[in-house]
Design an enzyme around this catalytic site. Structure first.
Site, PDB file in Angstrom:
ATOM      1  N   GLU A 165       0.787  -1.179  -0.052  1.00  0.00           N
ATOM      2  CA  GLU A 165      -0.032  -0.033  -0.070  1.00  0.00           C
ATOM      3  C   GLU A 165       1.051   1.311  -0.019  1.00  0.00           C
ATOM      4  O   GLU A 165       1.418   1.544   1.095  1.00  0.00           O
ATOM      5  CB  GLU A 165      -0.919  -0.163   1.472  1.00  0.00           C
ATOM      6  CG  GLU A 165      -1.874  -1.013   1.609  1.00  0.00           C
ATOM      7  CD  GLU A 165      -2.326  -1.505   2.594  1.00  0.00           C
ATOM      8  OE1 GLU A 165      -2.763  -0.196   3.657  1.00  0.00           O
ATOM      9  OE2 GLU A 165      -3.044  -2.233   3.056  1.00  0.00           O
ATOM     10  N   ASP A 403      -6.397 -11.544   5.895  1.00  0.00           N
ATOM     11  CA  ASP A 403      -5.704 -10.468   6.012  1.00  0.00           C
ATOM     12  C   ASP A 403      -4.330 -10.720   6.776  1.00  0.00           C
ATOM     13  O   ASP A 403      -4.151 -11.692   7.166  1.00  0.00           O
ATOM     14  CB  ASP A 403      -6.431  -9.474   7.042  1.00  0.00           C
ATOM     15  CG  ASP A 403      -6.128  -8.098   7.000  1.00  0.00           C
ATOM     16  OD1 ASP A 403      -5.372  -7.548   6.193  1.00  0.00           O
ATOM     17  OD2 ASP A 403      -6.952  -7.202   7.625  1.00  0.00           O
ATOM     18  N   GLU A 452      -7.206  -5.732  -1.645  1.00  0.00           N
ATOM     19  CA  GLU A 452      -6.850  -4.621  -1.568  1.00  0.00           C
ATOM     20  C   GLU A 452      -5.320  -4.277  -2.306  1.00  0.00           C
ATOM     21  O   GLU A 452      -5.384  -4.277  -3.479  1.00  0.00           O
ATOM     22  CB  GLU A 452      -6.218  -4.679   0.126  1.00  0.00           C
ATOM     23  CG  GLU A 452      -6.312  -3.427   0.776  1.00  0.00           C
ATOM     24  CD  GLU A 452      -5.998  -3.232   2.274  1.00  0.00           C
ATOM     25  OE1 GLU A 452      -6.481  -2.339   2.723  1.00  0.00           O
ATOM     26  OE2 GLU A 452      -5.487  -4.327   2.831  1.00  0.00           O
ATOM     27  N   GLU A 458      -8.679   3.453   4.626  1.00  0.00           N
ATOM     28  CA  GLU A 458      -8.547   3.244   5.975  1.00  0.00           C
ATOM     29  C   GLU A 458      -7.388   4.078   6.407  1.00  0.00           C
ATOM     30  O   GLU A 458      -7.196   4.293   7.725  1.00  0.00           O
ATOM     31  CB  GLU A 458      -8.268   1.777   6.246  1.00  0.00           C
ATOM     32  CG  GLU A 458      -6.968   1.365   5.506  1.00  0.00           C
ATOM     33  CD  GLU A 458      -6.664  -0.319   5.943  1.00  0.00           C
ATOM     34  OE1 GLU A 458      -7.615  -0.839   6.022  1.00  0.00           O
ATOM     35  OE2 GLU A 458      -5.692  -0.784   5.399  1.00  0.00           O
TER      36      GLU A 458
END
Length: 650
Positions: A165, A403, A452, A458
């Site tokens: 990310e 996750d 993701e 988030e």
């Protein structure tokens, strides 16, 4: 004299032989030209409209058994032209994709081949090793030499142990040193041409990263094969220390097609979003798909279960999640996710939190037409995959959100596929979080409905990173690889001057209309509504607009777009068209031509920035106008703004 003559003819023959080692394959429209050269190494180059884009790329594979590409001896070549259509089981962009390409296959002595497949919007190449022996891959070589002055939108990583990310840094390749590297996808821009690089058909093999090299060279690097991983004291339930790694990147046994290396190349940024190459080069679907139901999700973790105006204490309890289910049912939302906190502990994932009766919640949801998806950590799931998924299925769960994988090595890539296959056998959906980018698994197993691997909303809980500029960058880079679980839908919207960081009461940068437009612009067959239901009830007009927008599409057209600045996308579902437009912090107007509409009159229901959205980001307006295929709409976007329309025939 005779010796000199023979030497002359020998040199001529060597020259002719070397010249004969260039092979050319073009795109169907002949604008992309790929030249493959065979000598001591295999190299290739590509040009667009007679202008070099990648002057040289060196490729090969270093293995324990043999080296592929070194002093390659060609055995045969074959060519193929293909033109047809591919039907998509879960169409995040188009339900039917036109597929047209020219392919060159070079077969070499030593039992391996190299394929190039060239489309109008880009190309892919891959090696295929026919060896039946057990062996190791020490390295797969790819060195890309770009023209001087090339820049990158560079998703720099600090470690290969990562959620992938990242922000996209504007970097000149000359400034990216050998100790810097990035995850994929990554965008390069050279002489007015954009090159989006990623990979697909990634199976039982490590994912690729790119590191800097000398000058404008970018070089492939990979995580090593993991021999031993132990729990990290800093978060032992979800984080690992990789304490022993091999000197190789993969173990192979039997014939193996390596991943496709994918280059999407265009002078028009819109083509990046429109491209389907990562899907077309993936392996075909291997499961039945009639049971897969895309949809929206009422999601809890972003809003920290902040409910109010109730007669019970909100939190990780049965009453709170019945409230989420009631909200979803009242608004036609298909799913509720039980995120972290529903299990007895994060590692005891076959037992409930004593304050939550999950079986009761699943039954309660079914009675209201709402399905439940269960969050799990990867490590305990990987340790006991079959029993856990069979148990969740017996409870009536619709899917899982997995996750904290954070790895991209061969074992982890294979684990994704084991999870996808077992879940498909049980007719369970899979949403991968803490994940690397989509790399083709979604086509082979369409129950893998979202990923993701994106710096999404988030991050509002702990940073100010998620700016409108970032939001209009990711569709051109990360989303090109496949769907992305950005989790839009924030109702607390601010400009920079009003923004503050709050983990339990997060807010978004940019306008309300900016958030709403994401439901058209961002591709996500399983799409979140991240805000608290209590706040959504206060914003019912916005919710009513969002819930009319599908999560899968029959057709997509990219109307306007420039990386990091703005975009406007039109998507069709059935007979209804949807348009979403977004801008960075620059206020601007876009003109959109509606010639893609069929004949007749249409009603456009529009959600747009309010007249005071430049000062109060939550200000919006809804209007209804009549349009036809001859209409040219002027879309006015506030700073950090957005615009959406639902266009249906009258």
């Amino acid at each position: 004299m005779m010796k000199h003559t023979l030497l002359f003819f020998a040199l001529v023959l060597v020259g002719l032989f070397c010249a004969a080692q260039e092979y050319v394959v073009t795109s169907p429209d002949e604008q992309l030209v790929v030249r493959i050269n065979l000598s001591e190494k295999i190299t290739w180059s590509v040009s667009l409209a007679e202008e070099q884009v990648i002057p040289q790329a060196e490729i090969g594979v270093d293995g324990s058994h043999k080296s592929i590409g070194a002093n390659a001896r060609l055995q045969s070549e074959s060519r193929e032209t293909s033109k047809g259509y591919v039907e998509v089981a879960v169409p995040h962009k188009n339900a039917r994709i036109a597929e047209e390409y020219n392919q060159l296959t070079l077969e070499f002595k030593g039992g391996y081949s190299l394929q190039f497949r060239v489309f109008d919007d880009g190309l892919g190449y891959r090696f295929i090793d026919q060896s039946k022996k057990e062996r190791q891959v020490v390295n797969e070589v790819m060195k890309l030499a770009f023209p001087a002055g090339t820049t990158s939108k560079f998703p720099e990583e600090e470690s290969m142990y990562s959620h992938n990310e990242r922000l996209y840094l504007n970097e000149s390749l000359e400034n990216i040193s050998e100790d810097r590297f990035c995850s994929l996808p990554v965008l390069f821009q050279t002489n007015g041409t954009s090159v989006l690089f990623t990979e697909t058909a990634l199976h039982d093999y490590p994912g690729m990263f790119l590191q800097g090299g000398e000058g404008t060279i970018m070089e492939a690097v990979y995580p090593k094969y993991v021999l031993e991983a132990i729990p990290d004291p800093q978060g032992p339930d979800r984080n690992q220390k990789l304490v022993q790694q091999a000197e190789y990147i993969a173990q192979l046994s039997g014939p193996k097609a390596l991943p496709w290396r994918v280059f999407i190349i265009s002078k028009d940024d819109r083509d990046l979003i429109a491209s389907n190459l990562t899907y077309l080069l993936s392996e075909p679907t291997v499961i039945s798909t009639d049971w897969i139901k895309p949809g929206k999700v009422a999601w809890d973790w972003y809003n920290a279960n902040n409910l109010y105006g109730l007669d019970f204490k909100s939190g990780l309890n049965t009453e709170t999640y019945k409230y989420y289910i009631d909200f979803a049912a009242q608004n036609g939302i298909e799913y509720v996710i039980l995120d972290e906190g529903w299990t007895k502990s994060t590692t005891e994932i076959l037992d409930f939190n004593p304050e939550m009766d999950v079986a009761e919640l699943i039954e309660y949801g079914k009675g209201k037409g709402v399905e439940i998806i269960l969050w799990v950590l990867w490590k305990p799931l990987d340790d006991n995959l079959d029993e856990i998924l069979e148990t969740y299925k017996s409870w009536g769960a619709a899917g899982i959100k997995v996750d904290f994988m954070q790895r991209n090595d061969q074992y982890m890539v294979s684990s994704y596929e084991r999870i996808a296959k077992k879940a498909a056998d049980l007719e369970l959906l899979v949403d991968f979080h803490g994940a690397f980018k989509p790399s083709g698994l979604r086509r082979k197993y369409p129950n893998v409905i979202n990923y993701e691997g994106v710096k999404g909303s988030e991050n509002n809980k702990w940073s100010a990173d998620i700016t409108p500029e970032h939001n209009v960058t990711i569709p051109f880079i990360r989303m090109v690889a496949g769907p992305m679980d950005y989790t839009p839908g924030a109702m607390v919207n601010k400009h920079e001057i009003n923004y503050s960081i709050s983990f339990e009461r997060p807010m978004s940068l940019g306008t309300r209309a900016h958030q709403v437009a994401m439901y058209v612009v961002y591709e996500a067959p399983l799409q979140m509504l991240c805000e608290s239901p209590s706040r959504y009830y206060e914003e019912q007009e916005t919710v009513d607009f969002i819930t009319q927008i599908p999560t899968v599409w029959d057709e997509t057209k990219v109307l306007e777009g420039k990386v990091g600045d703005y975009l406007a996308v039109a998507r069709r579902k059935g007979d209804v068209w949807y348009i979403g437009a977004m801008t960075d912090w620059t206020q601007r107007s876009l003109e959109v031509d509606l010639r893609f509409l069929s004949s007749g009159s249409y009603t456009a229901n529009i959600f747009k920035d309010g007249i005071n959205a430049d000062r109060f980001a939550e200000d919006y307006a809804i209007e209804q106008i009549s349009v036809t295929s001859e209409t040219k709409l002027v879309i006015d976007l506030a700073s950090g703004g957005g615009w959406s329309a639902i266009i249906s025939q009258q």
